[in-house]
Design an enzyme around this catalytic site. Structure first.
Site, PDB file in Angstrom:
ATOM      1  N   GLY A 260     -17.963  21.008 -13.766  1.00  0.00           N
ATOM      2  CA  GLY A 260     -16.517  20.950 -13.504  1.00  0.00           C
ATOM      3  C   GLY A 260     -15.862  22.320 -13.586  1.00  0.00           C
ATOM      4  N   LYS A 261     -16.099  23.027 -14.690  1.00  0.00           N
ATOM      5  CA  LYS A 261     -15.421  24.329 -14.858  1.00  0.00           C
ATOM      6  C   LYS A 261     -16.087  25.383 -13.986  1.00  0.00           C
ATOM      7  CE  LYS A 261     -14.006  22.877 -19.392  1.00  0.00           C
ATOM      8  NZ  LYS A 261     -14.964  21.721 -19.429  1.00  0.00           N
ATOM      9  N   ASP A 277     -27.804  24.989 -17.942  1.00  0.00           N
ATOM     10  CA  ASP A 277     -27.685  23.834 -18.835  1.00  0.00           C
ATOM     11  C   ASP A 277     -29.066  23.476 -19.362  1.00  0.00           C
ATOM     12  OD1 ASP A 277     -25.158  21.757 -19.337  1.00  0.00           O
ATOM     13  OD2 ASP A 277     -27.125  20.878 -19.788  1.00  0.00           O
ATOM     14  N   ASP A 303     -32.051  26.918 -22.506  1.00  0.00           N
ATOM     15  CA  ASP A 303     -31.293  26.872 -23.754  1.00  0.00           C
ATOM     16  C   ASP A 303     -30.497  28.167 -23.860  1.00  0.00           C
ATOM     17  OD1 ASP A 303     -30.354  26.933 -26.329  1.00  0.00           O
ATOM     18  OD2 ASP A 303     -32.319  26.680 -27.289  1.00  0.00           O
ATOM     19  N   ASP A 322     -18.613  26.478 -22.904  1.00  0.00           N
ATOM     20  CA  ASP A 322     -17.946  25.176 -23.051  1.00  0.00           C
ATOM     21  C   ASP A 322     -18.922  24.354 -23.897  1.00  0.00           C
ATOM     22  OD1 ASP A 322     -16.241  23.041 -22.664  1.00  0.00           O
ATOM     23  OD2 ASP A 322     -17.000  22.559 -20.677  1.00  0.00           O
ATOM     24  N   CYS A 375     -13.904  20.327 -26.475  1.00  0.00           N
ATOM     25  CA  CYS A 375     -12.971  19.198 -26.405  1.00  0.00           C
ATOM     26  C   CYS A 375     -12.966  18.508 -27.775  1.00  0.00           C
ATOM     27  CB  CYS A 375     -13.317  18.238 -25.272  1.00  0.00           C
ATOM     28  SG  CYS A 375     -14.990  17.576 -25.350  1.00  0.00           S
TER      29      CYS A 375
END
Ligand SMILES: C[S@@+](CC[C@H](N)C(=O)[O-])C[C@H]1O[C@@H](n2cnc3c(N)ncnc32)[C@H](O)[C@@H]1O
Length: 433
Positions: A260-261, A277, A303, A322, A375
């Site tokens: 998304g970002k 990721d 990682d 994030d 978040c």
């Protein structure tokens, strides 16, 4: 068992969420394939969200109504009865319809011998609901349907806002979209939606954001397949601007999936972006998103805390971390977090976040910028974590985050529901030359 009864399927799915640790998202993905009708899928989604959101209240309520506990012997019937209470108290279904449909669902579940009990329990609740609701409201856990450890953590970290946070966590979130500015302007997109009777708001604070009051299947909105927009909460839409990645820069999104970002960064500038990721199962979804939006990135599995396995030694001028976190800021969207997260997860997550920050810092070019985002609304994962990095790295300096949010150490925090957005934390770290 009939496969076509949304309440029976919701009871099965909710039982998996509560007892087997399956995420609401995964349970919905599995069980919703049974239905071709969008209304059945919408009912399943509403039952699962309200069921998970209010489980801690109505599970206790049901235990008080039953002479013999059901949750071990008959977990699906137990879940169905909780959903019956949820339909009466939260979803506001007419009493007769909620009771009759829940009784009917015992048969669809293949448990017809519980039909009479279901009828009797729900009718008893209706007779005694006032006194029983008052008793549930007298205890913080059953009043707010949050686990005690989380209520305590929120009260310790945000004493003046704790009640508002618990209430916001139990409210439904609006649907935020981010326009793909490479394909269309948001005014043009808003006009396309208006032509199909979908009204949107265009918030001033975010240039690419549109907000829809209702939740709906976005894949059916005009332009989804053409990559005109993505689903992304408003709070998450600040990341790209804070990172300030300009064309020609080498950028790392260290925890990128589902992208998304990273996509927002790519929509705004011609950057050389590594989208990393650790989870190989999340990479195909990221590649699909980039393809739909018409974007290109260097997608790698690895990682972030162990650069030896994926880094070529060239520095990045911008890094976005994030970080994996408790997700305590997005409980309104993912209410199963209240059931699955444990107090002991928080120190483990904070240690992981510090490990990632320390590993990424040497990959940042002198004069470069790292943006840290979570978040979460817990200090241990946010302000305390950034305080630790600043203390360990003499060449790191915190920059004021230009958002009118709550000051939180060197960063800024939005609390759930504020400005209609998720709970989110940002810190900007600059590296000296
Ligand atoms: C908050 S999500 C990222 C969301 C994403 N940035 C977006 O905007 O769509 C965190 C991601 O971190 C990944 N992750 C967790 N630990 C990691 C690690 N050590 N290295 C790289 N990725 C990691 C998870 O697989 C997950 O996809």
């Amino acid at each position: 068992m009939s496969q076509a009864n949304p309440r029976a399927l919701a009871a099965q799915a909710l039982s998996r969420i509560v007892h087997d640790g399956v995420s609401l998202r995964a349970a919905f993905a599995t069980f919703s394939t049974t239905f071709s009708d969008a209304r059945d899928r919408a009912l399943l989604s509403a039952l699962l969200h309200a069921g998970a959101r209010w489980w801690l209240r109505f599970d206790t309520a049901l235990t008080g109504l039953l002479e013999h506990p059901l949750h071990e012997r008959e977990p699906q019937v137990h879940a169905l009865l909780v959903l019956g209470l949820v339909q009466l108290e939260i979803l506001g279904l007419p009493e007769y319809a909620a009771v009759a449909a829940t009784v009917e669902a015992t048969r669809a579940l293949g448990k017809p011998k519980f039909a009479n009990l279901t009828n009797a329990i729900l009718r008893r609740w209706l007779r005694e609901r006032e006194a029983r609701n008052a008793a549930l409201d007298a205890d913080a856990t059953t009043r707010s349907a949050h686990p005690r450890w989380l209520i305590k953590s929120i009260a310790a970290d945000w004493p003046d806002h704790a009640d508002a946070i618990l209430a916001a966590n139990n409210a439904q979130a609006p649907l935020w979209l981010r326009v793909n500015s490479r394909r269309i302007t948001r005014e043009e997109l808003a006009a396309k939606f208006a032509a199909t009777d979908i009204e949107v708001e265009l918030p001033e604070a975010l240039a690419q954001a549109l907000v829809l009051g209702q939740s709906l299947d976005v894949t059916r909105l005009p332009g989804y397949a053409d990559g005109w927009f993505s689903v992304q909460d408003g709070a998450a839409q600040f990341a790209a601007g804070l990172l300030d990645a300009r064309s020609g820069m080498r950028v790392l999104d260290a925890c990128a999936a589902p992208g998304g970002k990273a996509a927002h960064i790519l929509e705004g500038a011609e950057v050389d972006l590594v989208a990393l990721d650790r989870d190989p199962q999340r990479l195909p979804r990221m590649l699909e998103n980039f393809a739909r939006l018409g974007l290109r990135a260097d997608v790698r599995e690895g990682d972030a805390g162990d650069p030896s396995t994926w880094w070529d030694g060239r520095h990045f001028e911008r890094i976005l971390l994030d970080a994996p976190c408790s997700a305590s800021g997005i409980i309104r969207r993912q209410p199963d977090i209240k059931l699955h997260r444990r107090a002991s997860d928080i120190p483990a997550l904070a240690a992981q976040q510090a490990r990632l920050l320390d590993a990424l810092w040497p990959m940042l070019a002198p004069g470069g910028r790292l943006v840290y985002a979570t978040c979460s609304l817990l200090v241990a994962e946010n302000a305390a974590c950034i305080g630790g990095v600043l203390a360990r790295h003499a060449d790191a300096a915190g920059r004021r985050v230009p958002l009118g949010w709550h000051a939180a150490g060197a960063g800024m925090q939005n609390l759930p529901g504020e400005a209609g957005m998720d709970g989110f934390f940002y810190a900007i770290l600059d590296k000296s030359n």
